[in-house]
Design an enzyme around this catalytic site. Sequence first.
Site, PDB file in Angstrom:
ATOM      1  N   ARG A 255     -44.228 -56.692   5.148  1.00 28.95           N
ATOM      2  CA  ARG A 255     -43.506 -57.911   5.559  1.00 28.95           C
ATOM      3  C   ARG A 255     -44.467 -59.070   5.855  1.00 28.95           C
ATOM      4  NH1 ARG A 255     -40.849 -54.967   3.456  1.00 28.95           N
ATOM      5  NH2 ARG A 255     -38.853 -54.046   4.037  1.00 28.95           N
TER       6      ARG A 255
ATOM      7  N   GLU B 150     -38.995 -59.080  13.009  1.00 30.05           N
ATOM      8  CA  GLU B 150     -39.204 -59.336  11.584  1.00 30.05           C
ATOM      9  C   GLU B 150     -38.683 -60.717  11.221  1.00 30.05           C
ATOM     10  OE1 GLU B 150     -37.453 -57.574   7.433  1.00 30.05           O
ATOM     11  OE2 GLU B 150     -38.343 -56.168   8.822  1.00 30.05           O
TER      12      GLU B 150
ATOM     13  N   SER C 270     -32.491 -56.942   8.819  1.00 28.54           N
ATOM     14  CA  SER C 270     -33.189 -56.169   9.842  1.00 28.54           C
ATOM     15  C   SER C 270     -33.953 -57.113  10.764  1.00 28.54           C
ATOM     16  CB  SER C 270     -34.171 -55.185   9.200  1.00 28.54           C
ATOM     17  OG  SER C 270     -33.482 -54.239   8.411  1.00 28.54           O
TER      18      SER C 270
END
Length: 304
Positions: free
Chosen positions: A178, A298, A228
Site C-alpha cells: 500500500r 490505510e 479497508s
Amino acid sequence: MDRYTSLFRELSRTCPALELRAEEPMSRHTTFRIGGPVRLMALPRSEEEAVKAVRTAIQHDIHPFYMGNGSDLLVADRGYEGFIIKAVDGLGGLECHGNMITAGSGVLLSRLSSFAMDKGLSGLEFAHGIPGSVGGAITMNAGAYDGEMKAVVQSVRCLSAQGEEETVSGEDLDFSYRHSAFQDESRLILSAQMELKPGDSGDIKALMDDFGNRRRHKQPLDLPSAGSVFKRPAGYFAASLIDECKLKGLTVGGAQVSKKHAGFIVNLGNATCSDVLTLAEQVQETVLKETGVALELEVRTLGV
C-alpha cells in the site's frame, strides 16, 4: 488578491475550457461521501489541460493535491484550503500493443480490467472490483486477492514536483504494501504502461466474476465507505482482529464498523470526518489493548 484567486483568474484566461470550481464540497468527490469544501478544484478533460493547471499552479507557488476517484480519501469536515486536480474524467486513454497496455491515470480499474480481458490479457483480474483509478491505484499500490499494481506496472509517465515531464520505471517507484514513491513526493501521474500475460478471455472473465461474487458476499457495497480502513498488520488480518474484539456494529455518530465486514467503516448517511476518525481511534485502542497489535490507517486523510 490571494494566490488562489490569482490562480483561478489566470487559468480562466489562459485555459478557458478547463473546468474550475471554487469552494467545491468534497463530499461529492469521495466514495465516503464525506468532506467540506476545497478552496479550488480543477477537473481537466485532457492531458494538456492537466499539465497547464499544474504548471500554472507551481508558478503561483501552489502545490496541487492530485486525486483520482476518491476511493481511499477522507477529507476534513472543514474542507481543504488548497488546490485539487481531479484527473478521472480527462486522462482516460487506453491502448494495447502486444502484452502491453498503456492507460491514462484517470481510467477506472473496472474499465481497465475489462479492457485487458477483451484483449485476452491476464494479470489485472484482481483490480476489477476496486473502485479506484489507475493513478490512485499506482499511488497506493492497490491490491486484492494476491494481486497488486506492483506486479504489472512497467513504467509511469508523470509530471515532477517542478512540472517537468518524466518517465519512471516501475522498479524505481519504491513499491511496497500500500505504498509507492508517489506518496512521498507530489507528482501528477499522466499514464502508465503495464505488462500482462496472454490468457483466455473466458478464464479471465470467470476469475473476475468469482472475485466480484466474493466482494458482494463479504463487503458492504451498499453503503458509502473507503474500502479497508486499516492496513494489514504483519502476520494478521485487520478485519479478523477487529471481529475478534467484537467491534462489528460499533458506532460513532453516523460512522459504523460494518456489521458485514469488520475491516470497513461505513457512512450510515450523515457521518462526518470526525466521526470516522474517532471511531477508527477507538478500534485501534481496543485492538491494541486486547491483542497487542497496532493497526495503521490505510485510508488517506486530507485537511485533517
